[in-house]
Design an enzyme around this catalytic site. Structure first.
Site, PDB file in Angstrom:
ATOM      1  N   THR A 158      28.631 -10.582 -86.705  1.00  0.00           N
ATOM      2  CA  THR A 158      27.724  -9.994 -85.712  1.00  0.00           C
ATOM      3  C   THR A 158      28.492  -8.979 -84.870  1.00  0.00           C
ATOM      4  OG1 THR A 158      26.534 -12.086 -85.628  1.00  0.00           O
ATOM      5  CG2 THR A 158      26.146 -10.560 -83.808  1.00  0.00           C
ATOM      6  N   ARG A 243      28.150 -21.669 -78.338  1.00  0.00           N
ATOM      7  CA  ARG A 243      26.923 -22.415 -78.662  1.00  0.00           C
ATOM      8  C   ARG A 243      26.002 -22.553 -77.453  1.00  0.00           C
ATOM      9  NH1 ARG A 243      30.786 -26.085 -82.543  1.00  0.00           N
ATOM     10  NH2 ARG A 243      30.592 -24.694 -84.335  1.00  0.00           N
ATOM     11  N   GLY A 344      -4.538 -15.451 -87.862  1.00  0.00           N
ATOM     12  CA  GLY A 344      -4.172 -14.353 -88.771  1.00  0.00           C
ATOM     13  C   GLY A 344      -3.454 -13.221 -88.059  1.00  0.00           C
ATOM     14  N   GLU A 367      26.795 -19.726 -85.488  1.00  0.00           N
ATOM     15  CA  GLU A 367      27.647 -20.508 -84.561  1.00  0.00           C
ATOM     16  C   GLU A 367      27.540 -22.010 -84.836  1.00  0.00           C
ATOM     17  OE1 GLU A 367      28.457 -19.101 -80.739  1.00  0.00           O
ATOM     18  OE2 GLU A 367      27.784 -17.058 -81.192  1.00  0.00           O
TER      19      GLU A 367
HETATM   20  N1  CAA Z   1      38.105 -27.810 -79.424  1.00  0.00           N
HETATM   21  C1  CAA Z   1      39.442 -27.847 -79.626  1.00  0.00           C
HETATM   22  N2  CAA Z   1      40.000 -28.327 -80.780  1.00  0.00           N
HETATM   23  C2  CAA Z   1      39.163 -28.770 -81.733  1.00  0.00           C
HETATM   24  C3  CAA Z   1      37.758 -28.749 -81.581  1.00  0.00           C
HETATM   25  C4  CAA Z   1      37.232 -28.246 -80.359  1.00  0.00           C
HETATM   26  N3  CAA Z   1      35.915 -28.198 -80.137  1.00  0.00           N
HETATM   27  N4  CAA Z   1      37.181 -29.238 -82.695  1.00  0.00           N
HETATM   28  C5  CAA Z   1      38.180 -29.578 -83.522  1.00  0.00           C
HETATM   29  N5  CAA Z   1      39.381 -29.280 -82.946  1.00  0.00           N
HETATM   30  C6  CAA Z   1      40.729 -29.550 -83.480  1.00  0.00           C
HETATM   31  C7  CAA Z   1      40.855 -31.015 -83.864  1.00  0.00           C
HETATM   32  O1  CAA Z   1      41.242 -31.791 -82.760  1.00  0.00           O
HETATM   33  C8  CAA Z   1      41.903 -30.969 -84.929  1.00  0.00           C
HETATM   34  O2  CAA Z   1      43.181 -30.882 -84.313  1.00  0.00           O
HETATM   35  P1  CAA Z   1      44.503 -31.581 -84.962  1.00  0.00           P
HETATM   36  O3  CAA Z   1      44.831 -30.790 -86.169  1.00  0.00           O
HETATM   37  O4  CAA Z   1      45.538 -31.456 -83.894  1.00  0.00           O
HETATM   38  O5  CAA Z   1      44.123 -33.007 -85.278  1.00  0.00           O
HETATM   39  C9  CAA Z   1      41.643 -29.629 -85.635  1.00  0.00           C
HETATM   40  O6  CAA Z   1      40.914 -28.822 -84.702  1.00  0.00           O
HETATM   41  C10 CAA Z   1      40.831 -29.792 -86.896  1.00  0.00           C
HETATM   42  O7  CAA Z   1      39.602 -30.391 -86.527  1.00  0.00           O
HETATM   43  P2  CAA Z   1      38.638 -31.111 -87.553  1.00  0.00           P
HETATM   44  O8  CAA Z   1      39.414 -32.118 -88.362  1.00  0.00           O
HETATM   45  O9  CAA Z   1      37.457 -31.592 -86.801  1.00  0.00           O
HETATM   46  O10 CAA Z   1      38.234 -29.889 -88.527  1.00  0.00           O
HETATM   47  P3  CAA Z   1      37.225 -29.827 -89.734  1.00  0.00           P
HETATM   48  O11 CAA Z   1      37.822 -28.975 -90.779  1.00  0.00           O
HETATM   49  O12 CAA Z   1      36.743 -31.193 -90.106  1.00  0.00           O
HETATM   50  O13 CAA Z   1      36.014 -28.911 -89.143  1.00  0.00           O
HETATM   51  C11 CAA Z   1      33.877 -28.513 -88.116  1.00  0.00           C
HETATM   52  C12 CAA Z   1      35.209 -29.280 -88.117  1.00  0.00           C
HETATM   53  C13 CAA Z   1      33.184 -29.051 -86.871  1.00  0.00           C
HETATM   54  C14 CAA Z   1      33.040 -28.764 -89.344  1.00  0.00           C
HETATM   55  C15 CAA Z   1      34.169 -26.986 -87.959  1.00  0.00           C
HETATM   56  O14 CAA Z   1      34.707 -26.437 -89.151  1.00  0.00           O
HETATM   57  C16 CAA Z   1      32.937 -26.190 -87.554  1.00  0.00           C
HETATM   58  O15 CAA Z   1      32.592 -26.127 -86.368  1.00  0.00           O
HETATM   59  N6  CAA Z   1      32.269 -25.511 -88.524  1.00  0.00           N
HETATM   60  C17 CAA Z   1      31.206 -24.567 -88.197  1.00  0.00           C
HETATM   61  C18 CAA Z   1      31.797 -23.184 -88.079  1.00  0.00           C
HETATM   62  C19 CAA Z   1      30.966 -22.277 -87.204  1.00  0.00           C
HETATM   63  O16 CAA Z   1      30.370 -22.672 -86.227  1.00  0.00           O
HETATM   64  N7  CAA Z   1      30.981 -20.989 -87.548  1.00  0.00           N
HETATM   65  C20 CAA Z   1      30.338 -20.009 -86.758  1.00  0.00           C
HETATM   66  C21 CAA Z   1      30.929 -18.675 -87.013  1.00  0.00           C
HETATM   67  S1  CAA Z   1      30.792 -17.541 -85.687  1.00  0.00           S
HETATM   68  C22 CAA Z   1      29.200 -17.014 -85.638  1.00  0.00           C
HETATM   69  O17 CAA Z   1      28.325 -17.554 -86.261  1.00  0.00           O
HETATM   70  C23 CAA Z   1      28.961 -15.908 -84.672  1.00  0.00           C
HETATM   71  C24 CAA Z   1      27.665 -15.210 -84.847  1.00  0.00           C
HETATM   72  O18 CAA Z   1      27.295 -14.743 -85.883  1.00  0.00           O
HETATM   73  C25 CAA Z   1      26.822 -15.007 -83.699  1.00  0.00           C
END
Ligand code: CAA
Length: 390
Positions: A158, A243, A344, A367
């Site tokens: 975006t 978000r 409609g 997001e």
């Molecule tokens: N804040 C800080 N740290 C965080 C966190 C948060 N909210 N969430 C996770 N972490 C940290 C964890 O503590 C972990 O740390 P350690 O390595 O020290 O243990 C590390 O990050 C990895 O975390 P997870 O094991 O939870 O990671 P995961 O691979 O299982 O992924 C997920 C988690 C929630 C699925 C994540 O990948 C996610 O949010 N996916 C969605 C992505 C997304 O929202 N994309 C949007 C793109 S931007 C966009 O859309 C903009 C637009 O167009 C308008």
């Protein structure tokens, strides 16, 4: 518990509403159809202090709180979801991480012009194989003589079409997985930084969504945001704030559709009376009003909790995820019912409710999808219960 807006928040709401109605509304349907990125509107919003609402004044922002920021995104999105998401990205996905993780030099060089709306930012995390699984980054950054050399591909970015600055994520140590991702502030004019044409979409069609191709882009070492390996945490904590913006956007879109449905129900006659007099229409509208209100309350609570964490520390990811999940799904229900009330005519381009219906759809996807939000909320429930799973 006080649900009233402060005097500053009320004044801001009135000023933004005036700007939205007088300047933005005449363009909203036009850019929806043409797909033209409204950079001039972004700059005008910047002059009103809407590009960095909660960035401190000394860094070029308006120095207001996150609740105020959510009001801005709601009011703008009510009239134009495109400008709503553009401002949301610049405020919360670009200014926010630079304010939180940037050093003094980065704040001067990058944050100030972004928060003033002189420059536009984008957030490049998503890749063809790293959408919901955001840690699966394939873009690589290799250290080379005082620079990072970055190559890879980003999608669905975006504001990418017109951005001057990109908060970009890349793998610096692939073997460390999510702990090997780093964040960079990349000048979009750098050689090797190329963008596709706009990706044409169902809704929010003027938000400059493009693919970005990086071919040996040289980024000065001093443009790394935070420490090497902190990129994934920076991305995740930034999205917690982002978000709240998307939840506010969903509330704005739904409010507009509901208000249009009320006007239509009063004007449209069937079986000898206004359709607003039929109980079925009244019950639809009662459910819609309750839904919008609930989503607004969840969104403002998440914003208020984020404000508190700025002073006292702590987390707000759960509140942000609940607000985004509920508001996005609420916007589907409300815009669907609003279109149905229009019958409609609602399905035609004569009435703007079809645009609200299309624009609402993305709030369940970008997001973080609704499915990812359920995952985040469930993890928090089990964390609070002392049962760490996943
Ligand atoms: N804040 C800080 N740290 C965080 C966190 C948060 N909210 N969430 C996770 N972490 C940290 C964890 O503590 C972990 O740390 P350690 O390595 O020290 O243990 C590390 O990050 C990895 O975390 P997870 O094991 O939870 O990671 P995961 O691979 O299982 O992924 C997920 C988690 C929630 C699925 C994540 O990948 C996610 O949010 N996916 C969605 C992505 C997304 O929202 N994309 C949007 C793109 S931007 C966009 O859309 C903009 C637009 O167009 C308008």
């Amino acid at each position: 518990m006080n649900f009233d807006l402060t005097e500053d928040q009320s004044l801001l709401q009135s000023a933004v509403r005036e700007f939205a109605e007088n300047v933005v509304r005449p363009r909203a349907a036009v850019i929806d159809q043409s797909g033209e990125f409204p950079k001039d509107l972004f700059h005008q919003a910047g002059q009103l202090g809407l590009a960095g609402v909660s960035v401190p004044v000394e860094h070029g922002g308006s120095g207001m709180d996150v609740v105020a920021y959510s009001i801005v995104i709601e009011e703008i999105s009510r009239v134009c979801a495109n400008l709503g998401v553009i401002l949301s990205v610049n405020n919360s996905l670009v200014c926010d991480p630079i304010e939180k993780f940037g050093n003094a030099d980065q704040k001067t060089r990058f944050l100030e012009p972004l928060a003033k709306g002189e420059k536009l930012g984008c957030f490049a995390l998503t890749e063809p194989n790293a959408g919901s699984d955001a840690a699966n980054q394939q873009t690589r950054a290799v250290s080379e003589g005082g620079h990072w050399k970055i190559s890879g591909q980003k999608v669905f970015i975006t504001c990418g079409s017109d951005a001057d600055v990109c908060v970009l994520f890349a793998m610096t140590s692939p073997e460390k997985k999510s702990r090997g991702i780093s964040a960079f502030l990349v000048d979009a004019a750098s050689p090797g930084f190329d963008r596709s044409r706009h990706q044409v979409k169902l809704g929010v069609n003027a938000s400059g969504t493009v693919e970005i191709f990086l071919t040996d882009v040289l980024v000065p070492a001093e443009n790394m945001l935070g420490n090497e390996g902190d990129g994934f945490k920076i991305a995740m904590s930034t999205l917690d704030g982002g978000r709240i913006g998307i939840a506010a956007q969903a509330v704005g879109i739904a409010t507009e559709a509901m208000e249009a449905a009320v006007r239509y129900a009063k004007a449209r006659r069937a079986f000898g009376k206004a359709i607003a007099e039929f109980q079925v229409i009244r019950f639809y509208l009662a459910d819609m009003a309750t839904d919008v209100d609930a989503a607004r309350l969840l969104t403002r609570r998440a914003a208020a909790v984020k404000d508190m964490t700025k002073k006292n520390g702590g987390r707000y990811g759960l509140e942000a995820a609940e607000a985004k999940l509920f508001a996005a799904e609420m916007a589907q229900r409300v815009t669907t019912k609003a279109l149905q009330i229009h019958g409609g005519y609602g399905y035609t381009k004569e009435y703007p409710v079809e645009r609200n219906f299309r624009d609402a759809r993305i709030t369940e996807i970008y997001e973080g999808t609704s499915e990812i939000h359920r995952l985040i909320i469930a993890r928090e429930i089990f964390r609070d219960a002392g049962l760490a799973i996943g």
